[in-house]
Design an enzyme around this catalytic site. Structure first.
Site, short mmCIF file in Angstrom:
data_model
loop_
_atom_site.label_atom_id
_atom_site.label_comp_id
_atom_site.label_asym_id
_atom_site.label_seq_id
_atom_site.Cartn_x
_atom_site.Cartn_y
_atom_site.Cartn_z
N SER A 105 -3.41 -5.39 5.25
CA SER A 105 -2.97 -4.90 6.55
C SER A 105 -2.44 -6.02 7.42
O SER A 105 -2.74 -7.20 7.22
CB SER A 105 -4.15 -4.23 7.25
N TYR A 146 -12.55 -1.76 9.93
CA TYR A 146 -11.31 -1.75 9.15
C TYR A 146 -10.79 -3.18 8.96
O TYR A 146 -10.47 -3.60 7.84
CB TYR A 146 -10.27 -0.89 9.86
#
Length: 280
Positions: free
Chosen positions: A149, A162
């Site tokens: 990410s 996350y």
């Protein structure tokens, strides 16, 4: 629209396993690999979506496709599913660890169960699949592709679990790359920026329940097809790192070297987006 379709035979008849393959980037990758002639295997949780995608790949791309319902956080289920893939196709050439979930809640307001669930899918799911497929990947000089990410380079608020799971992936797979140095297995970490997927429709919140969330974006929002094409091209070149960030290199440099300056510059924009679009 995909570019350079059918111009390269690198993945022709190769077995490509994609986790979380029924939506977003995963689905786009399944279609792109099918277009390249690969035999595509999908792991996902929604049997109806799996069946629909497999039929689509067969009908529209004449692909040899297999879909299996598999919870990647369940190590026994992963081992059984990978064994079925190897039994049918003889092995696995490319593993794409794409399955992932997210949340929106501050660290102080996020239950331990949410942290555990995020890690179970995003981190342990990738670990389970990789360990199960690794003997085949080594034997076939394969590739491991890991969807990380933007948060690897720029901290995103309200995503503590996350963000932590994505940092953990880098620690794991960068280590694995060094351990595989005497093999021909390629490990590529991919860091997409904000992408127009349905991930935000089933976001965990602090108490563990799910709720749709408004889009939160900085800069241009990429399409899953564009991200899949970039990953495909990176895989052709057997790259080790692919950064597809909406934040340009200057923003990433500021985030890494001058974190306080980054916070002052970016976080007010994120807060403004939350205030405009609803709670984040």
């Amino acid at each position: 629209m995909y570019r350079k379709v059918f111009t390269n035979k690198v993945f022709d008849r190769k077995v490509v396993l994609i986790t979380g393959g029924c939506a977003g980037i995963g689905r786009a990758l399944a279609e792109r690999m099918a277009q390249a002639g690969a035999r595509v295997v999908i792991f996902d949780l929604d049997q109806n979506a799996i069946d629909g995608l497999v039929q689509h790949l067969v009908d529209h791309h004449n692909a040899d496709a297999l879909g299996l319902r598999c919870d990647v956080s369940d190590v026994a289920a992963v081992q059984q599913a990978v064994a079925l893939v190897v039994e049918r196709f003889g092995g696995i050439d490319v593993l794409i660890n794409n399955a992932g979930i997210t949340h929106r809640s501050r660290v102080a307001e996020t239950s331990l169960a949410v942290f555990e669930r995020i890690m179970a899918v995003n981190f342990y799911g990738a670990l389970h699949c990789t360990q199960a497929a690794l003997p085949s990947l080594v034997a076939r000089n394969g590739q491991i592709i890991v969807l990380s990410s933007l948060s690897q380079y720029a901290p995103v608020p309200d995503r503590g679990a996350y963000n932590a799971s994505k940092h953990a992936l880098h620690g794991l797979f960068e280590t694995l790359r060094t351990e595989l140095a005497d093999t021909d297995v390629n490990v590529m970490l991919v860091c997409p920026g904000y992408t127009a997927t349905d991930l935000r429709k089933n976001v965990l919140v602090g108490d563990g329940s799910t709720a749709p969330q408004p889009a939160l974006a900085v800069g241009r929002v990429a399409s899953p097809q564009d991200v899949a094409e970039s990953i495909y091209q990176g895989a052709l070149k057997r790259r080790q790192l692919l950064v597809l960030s909406n934040l340009d290199w200057r923003a990433r440099l500021v985030a890494r070297c001058f974190p306080r300056a980054f916070e002052h510059l970016l976080l007010p924009r994120l807060a403004g987006a939350r205030n405009t679009q609803g709670t984040g």
